[in-house]
Scaffold this motif. Structure first.
Motif, PDB file in Angstrom:
ATOM      1  N   MET B   1       0.848  -1.194   0.000  1.00 32.86           N
ATOM      2  CA  MET B   1       0.000   0.000   0.000  1.00 32.86           C
ATOM      3  C   MET B   1       0.884   1.245   0.000  1.00 32.86           C
ATOM      4  N   THR B   2       0.466   2.205  -0.757  1.00 31.48           N
ATOM      5  CA  THR B   2       1.252   3.440  -0.819  1.00 31.48           C
ATOM      6  C   THR B   2       1.248   4.138   0.530  1.00 31.48           C
ATOM      7  N   ASN B   3       2.366   4.755   0.759  1.00 33.41           N
ATOM      8  CA  ASN B   3       2.574   5.465   2.008  1.00 33.41           C
ATOM      9  C   ASN B   3       1.558   6.582   2.205  1.00 33.41           C
ATOM     10  N   ALA B   4       1.212   6.819   3.467  1.00 25.94           N
ATOM     11  CA  ALA B   4       0.454   8.029   3.738  1.00 25.94           C
ATOM     12  C   ALA B   4       1.336   9.199   3.308  1.00 25.94           C
ATOM     13  N   SER B   5       0.709  10.179   2.669  1.00 30.51           N
ATOM     14  CA  SER B   5       1.474  11.237   2.015  1.00 30.51           C
ATOM     15  C   SER B   5       2.470  11.961   2.924  1.00 30.51           C
ATOM     16  N   ALA B   6       1.950  12.749   3.849  1.00 31.46           N
ATOM     17  CA  ALA B   6       2.841  13.567   4.659  1.00 31.46           C
ATOM     18  C   ALA B   6       2.779  13.097   6.099  1.00 31.46           C
ATOM     19  N   ALA B   8       1.851  13.390   9.755  1.00 26.96           N
ATOM     20  CA  ALA B   8       0.685  14.130  10.211  1.00 26.96           C
ATOM     21  C   ALA B   8       1.060  15.352  11.041  1.00 26.96           C
TER      22      ALA B   8
END
Ligand code: ATP
Ligand code: MG
Lengths: 295, 262
Positions: B1-6, B8
């Motif tokens: 799964m792609t990483n959470a963008s930034a 938090a």
């Protein structure tokens, strides 16, 4: 030495006269998968609630992500994400709206939250139901959304309270893959489960709690060697279980038990073999005089 | 799964509030029955009090001028009461625990429900006034008096919504919240909303004149139709602020105390 992700010592919690946690000690290294096993009412959820600041402990200390759960709740909250035992999603909103809302609440901008929601919907096989209200979801869909919601942003520590309860085999496997992938990225995972097999498949370390204490803690291998292997069941003519014989799973041990049964079993009885259940685990562990840690 | 963008960042107070307000407004819009009720109830009450009871209470036909403030408050009280159910629902279905483990001010969930209630009830007030004008309500108020009346109505809605929110926080379940809240709906009948307190037996009059609804009614009536207000405006504002502050404190205290209970 690097600080562990979770450090618990002497943790106690009572509700009224009922002692639920009676001195829990645990250490979970960063980036590992830790599985907590225990019968219903053992205090698994209570422990997760304490570690995620929802409940205050009565005594003892716990540090999560290096932050004390009592003195530095804000620090803990920045480090953790929780999927509780019961789905915590907004029933009136759609799946997509739930994910976007959580994204915004986690500090994403609206476009970031939208993009992240789309990714997660696809990943959790919910894209087709994205615009449906959660109220209309099946139990498994709700559970998947619940898990997706807790992954909206990466937090270093993820608590999963019985994450696969109510999932079908395919979704369960998919979730296992996700858990392994998250751990591969360095996220620490603390999960509870009723399934020995699940803990065995996933966890680097397994702890068993019963009667408010950790009765065993170690690798899956060590745990299994302690509880033994398959169980032989002697089944009577009316399908009632006459006797259960734990074995270590070796051919030799099973053969010995069978020979004994051949001599003693009543007429019409049959034999079955099954994996040790949670009950067997607790029986083996709680009746063992050498309680405590092994490795 | 792609990483959470930034990584938090914590959501600010403003973002948290607006997200929760948006959520509660969506809830309100999707609760079709309650929304229809919020519009139909004012119409029905207006017709009932003007054409059914009105003639008996005041044969001159001016009863509509007397009763409008009472119906506004009756509808506002009814409309705010659903806040108790909404809040109790959130507190018991587990979502609150998720909000609580996030680095946000989770009490803003309640703020969302309160704001949505304010919007719903101002809408209902608009329906009452529109309906009243249709059945012969002839207010004498100028622009400032209208503004003052709407201000008092908004303050009343806010105070009672917070009171209902506190009830929702204290109640163990949505149905308990609904039951506790029900009792409050009778307050307007024991006030000068529908008949002057001077027509009541003296013991009841004592109750009616010393409860929060009467001064609010008298103030709104005075502002809209020019009846004497005297010190009633101060009593009205005082009562509403007292209820507002007390409910807020009681609610916040309960919210924090209930941490971690299912
Ligand atoms: N808020 C509470 N008030 C009173 N008792 C509680 C509360 N929360 C939990 N308990 C009690 O504490 C005990 C442990 O509960 P907990 O939910 O932690 O168990 P669990 O190990 O998660 O069980 P399960 O496998 O059924 O989820 C139970 O006996 C429960 O009744
Ligand atoms: Mg549990």
């Amino acid at each position: 030495m690097i600080t562990p992700a979770i450090e618990v010592s002497g943790l106690r919690k009572s509700f009224g006269a009922q002692t639920v946690l009676d001195g829990i000690d645990l250490t979970v290294p960063k980036g590992s998968i830790f599985a907590l096993l225990g019968p219903n009412g053992a205090g698994k959820t209570t422990l997760i609630h304490i570690l995620s600041t929802l409940v205050a402990p009565d005594a003892g200390s716990a540090r999560v992500g290096g932050h004390d759960v009592v003195a530095d709740k804000a620090g803990v909250k920045r480090s953790v994400s929780l999927t509780g035992q019961f789905a915590a999603v907004d029933e009136i909103l759609t799946a997509e709206e739930n994910l976007r809302m959580m994204g915004r609440l986690s500090g994403l901008t609206p476009p970031e939250a939208r993009a992240r929601a789309d990714q997660l919907l696809a990943h959790f096989d919910l894209a087709a139901a994205a615009r449906k209200r959660v109220k209309t979801f099946s139990g498994g869909m709700r559970r998947r959304l619940d898990l997706a919601v807790s992954l909206v942003v990466d937090r270093p520590i993820l608590f999963l309270d019985e994450p696969t309860t109510g999932l079908d085999t395919r979704s369960r496997r998919a979730l296992w893959d996700i858990i392994l992938e998250l751990a591969g990225r360095g996220i620490t995972i603390f999960l509870t489960t009723q399934y020995l097999e699940e803990a065995d498949q996933l966890a680097d370390t397994i702890a068993v709690i019963a009667h408010g204490r950790v009765v065993a803690c170690g690798t899956a291998e060590a745990l299994k060697s302690r509880i033994g292997g398959d169980v032989l069941e002697l089944i009577g003519a009316n399908d009632e279980i006459i006797r259960e014989i734990p074995t270590d799973g070796s051919i030799r041990a099973v053969q010995q038990s069978l020979e004994e049964l051949a001599r003693t079993a009543p007429a019409g009885a049959r034999v079955g073999i099954r994996k040790p259940s949670m009950d067997d685990v607790f029986l083996a562990l709680t009746s063992n005089p050498r309680e405590g840690t092994f490795s | 799964m792609t990483n959470a963008s930034a990584p938090a960042k914590a959501a600010s107070f403003g973002v948290t509030s607006s997200v929760f307000i948006g959520r509660s407004l969506r809830h309100s819009l999707r609760n079709t029955e309650a929304l229809i009720m919020a519009i139909v109830l004012p119409i029905m009450l207006m017709l009932l009090f003007t054409y059914v009871f009105g003639g008996a209470i005041d044969p001159s036909g001016d009863y509509v001028d007397y009763v409008v403030p009472g119906i506004i408050l009756l509808c506002a009280g009814f409309g705010s009461s659903s806040t108790a159910v909404d809040v109790a629902g959130d507190m018991t279905n587990g979502i609150i625990e998720r909000f609580r483990t996030m680095p946000i001010r989770s009490m803003n969930v309640i703020l969302g429900h309160v704001t949505a209630s304010l919007c719903r009830n101002l809408l209902a007030t608009g329906v009452v006034i529109g309906m009243a004008l249709l059945v012969g309500f002839r207010p004498s108020a100028g622009f400032l008096a209208w503004l003052g009346a709407l201000g008092v109505i908004a303050l009343f809605i806010l105070a009672f919504t917070w009171l209902y929110a506190a009830i929702g926080l204290v109640a163990g379940s949505p149905s308990a919240a609904s039951a506790y809240g029900f009792a409050l709906l009778f307050l307007p009948y024991l006030s000068s909303a529908f008949v002057p307190t001077s027509t009541m037996p003296s013991w009841l009059r004592g109750v009616a004149e010393h409860q929060p609804i009467t001064p609010v009614i008298e103030t709104i009536r005075g502002l809209l139709t020019g009846t004497p207000i005297q010190d009633q405006a101060w009593w009205a504002i005082g009562w509403c602020l007292l209820i507002l502050i007390a409910s807020y404190v009681w609610g916040s205290w309960t919210f924090n105390r209930k941490a971690g209970r299912r």
